[in-house]
Design an enzyme around this catalytic site. Structure first.
Site, PDB file in Angstrom:
ATOM      1  N   ARG A  81       0.859  -1.184   0.000  1.00 25.65           N
ATOM      2  CA  ARG A  81       0.000   0.000   0.000  1.00 25.65           C
ATOM      3  C   ARG A  81       0.893   1.231   0.000  1.00 25.65           C
ATOM      4  O   ARG A  81       1.973   1.220   0.609  1.00 25.65           O
ATOM      5  CB  ARG A  81      -0.869   0.056   1.272  1.00 25.65           C
ATOM      6  N   GLU A  96      -3.197   8.008  -5.184  1.00 24.85           N
ATOM      7  CA  GLU A  96      -3.470   7.320  -6.454  1.00 24.85           C
ATOM      8  C   GLU A  96      -4.731   7.912  -7.090  1.00 24.85           C
ATOM      9  O   GLU A  96      -5.766   7.929  -6.429  1.00 24.85           O
ATOM     10  CB  GLU A  96      -3.669   5.827  -6.208  1.00 24.85           C
ATOM     11  N   HIS A 139      -1.276   0.199  -9.531  1.00 23.64           N
ATOM     12  CA  HIS A 139      -2.023  -0.644  -8.586  1.00 23.64           C
ATOM     13  C   HIS A 139      -2.731  -1.795  -9.323  1.00 23.64           C
ATOM     14  O   HIS A 139      -3.956  -1.963  -9.209  1.00 23.64           O
ATOM     15  CB  HIS A 139      -3.033   0.201  -7.800  1.00 23.64           C
TER      16      HIS A 139
HETATM   17  N1  LIG Z   1      -1.052  -4.089  -5.218  1.00 21.64           N
HETATM   18  C1  LIG Z   1      -2.188  -4.745  -5.164  1.00 21.64           C
HETATM   19  O1  LIG Z   1      -2.936  -4.824  -6.134  1.00 21.64           O
HETATM   20  C2  LIG Z   1      -2.570  -5.442  -3.892  1.00 21.64           C
HETATM   21  C3  LIG Z   1      -3.506  -6.465  -3.933  1.00 21.64           C
HETATM   22  C4  LIG Z   1      -3.792  -7.158  -2.762  1.00 21.64           C
HETATM   23  C5  LIG Z   1      -3.161  -6.818  -1.570  1.00 21.64           C
HETATM   24  N2  LIG Z   1      -2.292  -5.771  -1.540  1.00 21.64           N
HETATM   25  C6  LIG Z   1      -1.620  -5.388  -0.288  1.00 21.64           C
HETATM   26  O2  LIG Z   1      -0.597  -6.334  -0.027  1.00 21.64           O
HETATM   27  C7  LIG Z   1      -0.341  -6.364   1.379  1.00 21.64           C
HETATM   28  C8  LIG Z   1      -0.281  -7.806   1.853  1.00 21.64           C
HETATM   29  O3  LIG Z   1      -1.493  -8.464   1.631  1.00 21.64           O
HETATM   30  P1  LIG Z   1      -1.741  -9.880   2.327  1.00 21.64           P
HETATM   31  O4  LIG Z   1      -2.905 -10.481   1.689  1.00 21.64           O
HETATM   32  O5  LIG Z   1      -0.464 -10.643   2.386  1.00 21.64           O
HETATM   33  O6  LIG Z   1      -2.138  -9.405   3.781  1.00 21.64           O
HETATM   34  P2  LIG Z   1      -2.006 -10.241   5.121  1.00 21.64           P
HETATM   35  O7  LIG Z   1      -2.955  -9.619   6.074  1.00 21.64           O
HETATM   36  O8  LIG Z   1      -2.111 -11.704   4.841  1.00 21.64           O
HETATM   37  O9  LIG Z   1      -0.511  -9.954   5.582  1.00 21.64           O
HETATM   38  C9  LIG Z   1      -0.070  -8.725   6.071  1.00 21.64           C
HETATM   39  C10 LIG Z   1       1.172  -9.003   6.907  1.00 21.64           C
HETATM   40  O10 LIG Z   1       1.702  -7.750   7.352  1.00 21.64           O
HETATM   41  C11 LIG Z   1       2.263  -8.005   8.620  1.00 21.64           C
HETATM   42  N3  LIG Z   1       2.515  -6.788   9.379  1.00 21.64           N
HETATM   43  C12 LIG Z   1       1.632  -6.060  10.124  1.00 21.64           C
HETATM   44  N4  LIG Z   1       2.279  -5.066  10.746  1.00 21.64           N
HETATM   45  C13 LIG Z   1       3.578  -5.174  10.388  1.00 21.64           C
HETATM   46  C14 LIG Z   1       4.739  -4.427  10.714  1.00 21.64           C
HETATM   47  N5  LIG Z   1       4.689  -3.401  11.564  1.00 21.64           N
HETATM   48  N6  LIG Z   1       5.908  -4.785  10.153  1.00 21.64           N
HETATM   49  C15 LIG Z   1       5.979  -5.842   9.306  1.00 21.64           C
HETATM   50  N7  LIG Z   1       4.924  -6.606   8.980  1.00 21.64           N
HETATM   51  C16 LIG Z   1       3.737  -6.265   9.518  1.00 21.64           C
HETATM   52  C17 LIG Z   1       1.223  -8.884   9.295  1.00 21.64           C
HETATM   53  O11 LIG Z   1       1.752  -9.549  10.426  1.00 21.64           O
HETATM   54  C18 LIG Z   1       0.876  -9.838   8.158  1.00 21.64           C
HETATM   55  O12 LIG Z   1       1.709 -10.984   8.201  1.00 21.64           O
HETATM   56  C19 LIG Z   1      -1.442  -5.523   2.027  1.00 21.64           C
HETATM   57  O13 LIG Z   1      -0.914  -4.227   2.289  1.00 21.64           O
HETATM   58  C20 LIG Z   1      -2.497  -5.417   0.949  1.00 21.64           C
HETATM   59  O14 LIG Z   1      -3.245  -4.238   1.092  1.00 21.64           O
HETATM   60  C21 LIG Z   1      -1.972  -5.104  -2.684  1.00 21.64           C
END
Ligand SMILES: NC(=O)c1ccc[n+]([C@@H]2O[C@H](COP(=O)([O-])OP(=O)(O)OC[C@H]3O[C@@H](n4cnc5c(N)ncnc54)[C@H](O)[C@@H]3O)[C@@H](O)[C@H]2O)c1
Length: 329
Positions: free
Chosen positions: A236, A265, A284
């Site tokens: 994000r 964005e 994105h």
């Molecule tokens: N670019 C895109 O199109 C797109 C699509 C889907 C998801 N995303 C983003 O990708 C990211 C990951 O998605 P996901 O499905 O793996 O989510 P998820 O909830 O499975 O994983 C998120 C991880 O972040 C960790 N986290 C939380 N706080 C933290 C910190 N302070 N330091 C390090 N790690 C920390 C959590 O422990 C968790 O393991 C999210 O930010 C989501 O919004 C982007």
């Protein structure tokens, strides 16, 4: 008939209005993101809200008398005020699994494009400059044998780690919410953020955007990274301080960056990072795949229907499970 407010037009791209046809009165916003005043007014008697990227703030949640669920048709739910929802006993769900493969592959793609100078090479060949191959700028780097540091070992981080192993990289991770045993089971070394930044040739951001991860990567962190390292984010906008990144890329603190997400964005026209050759940006799109994009919508609609029919959401999609322990008023 139930009333469901869709907070952005991205829901339309996913086919959500069709999925709800005949089931509920569906309200689509006039503009791409719903305007806040309209949102407050429309949410007042809504049974459910579905959003992808539009913000669902406290003001909206508090005005919504009948609201039972806010379903996010995406993995990240940083756009929803979850604590406001929890205190009103409103379920918040996300589409936890639909995007995983696409986003992990996108991160890997950005790593390869940066390393192998693919973006510059395509541009030069289009200009008729085959001779680019005879310049030092054309010489890329192999991924094999390098170290990648994954920040956030959640669904995407885990999928990325698994894919990366087959490229012959060593994988480090920083995530304060997972155990080192869990990491070890994936052949990943859990380290501190500083160790990860010091040692990695590629730093990949795959964590959630939270109060803690807001500007997690700024001047100090970028200065710790290796000069020839690449930074990739598919998570994000807001996790990287973009002003510091601009300085790091233009002054050579790091070699390059690949971003799929930005703090604002779309970015403003004069956005500084767009001027740099060593920064590649995609709009994105990491989660948008033919195979799975529609699933985000289907999962959100499934959760909405469950809750409106008196059931509880699927455990893996439920963001605020503590709600199950709050006695119904
Ligand atoms: N670019 C895109 O199109 C797109 C699509 C889907 C998801 N995303 C983003 O990708 C990211 C990951 O998605 P996901 O499905 O793996 O989510 P998820 O909830 O499975 O994983 C998120 C991880 O972040 C960790 N986290 C939380 N706080 C933290 C910190 N302070 N330091 C390090 N790690 C920390 C959590 O422990 C968790 O393991 C999210 O930010 C989501 O919004 C982007």
């Amino acid at each position: 008939l139930k009333k469901i407010v869709l907070a952005d037009r991205e829901t339309e791209k996913m086919g959500i209005p069709e999925l709800l046809q005949g089931y509920a009165q569906v309200i689509l916003p006039k503009t791409f993101f719903i305007n806040e005043d309209d949102f407050v007014r429309l949410a007042r008697d809504a049974d459910a809200i579905i959003t992808v990227l539009a913000k669902v703030e406290k003001k909206v949640i508090e005005s919504a008398e009948k609201l039972k669920i806010i379903a996010v048709a995406a993995a990240g739910y940083d756009n929803v005020d979850v604590s406001a929802a929890t205190s009103k006993r409103v379920f918040v769900t996300r589409a936890a699994t639909a995007h995983i493969g696409g986003v992990a592959e996108h991160a890997l793609g950005l790593m390869i494009v940066l390393s192998k100078k693919i973006f510059a090479a395509i541009e030069e060949v289009r200009k008729g400059n085959w001779d680019f191959r005879n310049t030092p700028q054309a010489i890329g780097k192999e991924l094999g044998g390098k170290i990648v540091g994954i920040i956030g070992l959640g669904n995407v981080g885990v999928a990325l780690a698994k894919k990366i192993h087959s490229f012959g990289l060593q994988v480090l991770a920083y995530d304060p919410y997972v155990t080192s045993d869990f990491a070890k089971s994936l052949n990943v070394n859990l380290v501190s953020l500083t160790q990860l930044l010091q040692q990695s040739d590629y730093v990949c951001i795959t964590c959630a955007l939270t109060k803690e991860t807001w500007h997690l990567i700024g001047e100090k962190e970028l200065k710790i990274m290796k000069k020839d390292a690449f930074l990739v984010s598919v998570a994000r906008g807001g996790i990287i301080n973009e002003m510091s990144l601009y300085q790091a890329l233009s002054e050579g603190w790091i070699a390059g960056a690949g971003l799929d997400v930005l703090e604002l964005e779309p970015p403003p026209e004069d956005f500084l990072l767009l001027r740099l050759n060593n920064c590649i940006i995609t709009p994105h799109i990491a989660g948008l795949t033919i195979e799975r994009y529609g699933d985000c919508g289907r999962l959100a609609v499934e959760e909405v229907k469950k809750v409106l029919e008196g059931d509880i959401p699927n455990k893996e999609n439920l963001v605020n499970p503590e709600i199950l322990n709050i006695a119904k008023k």
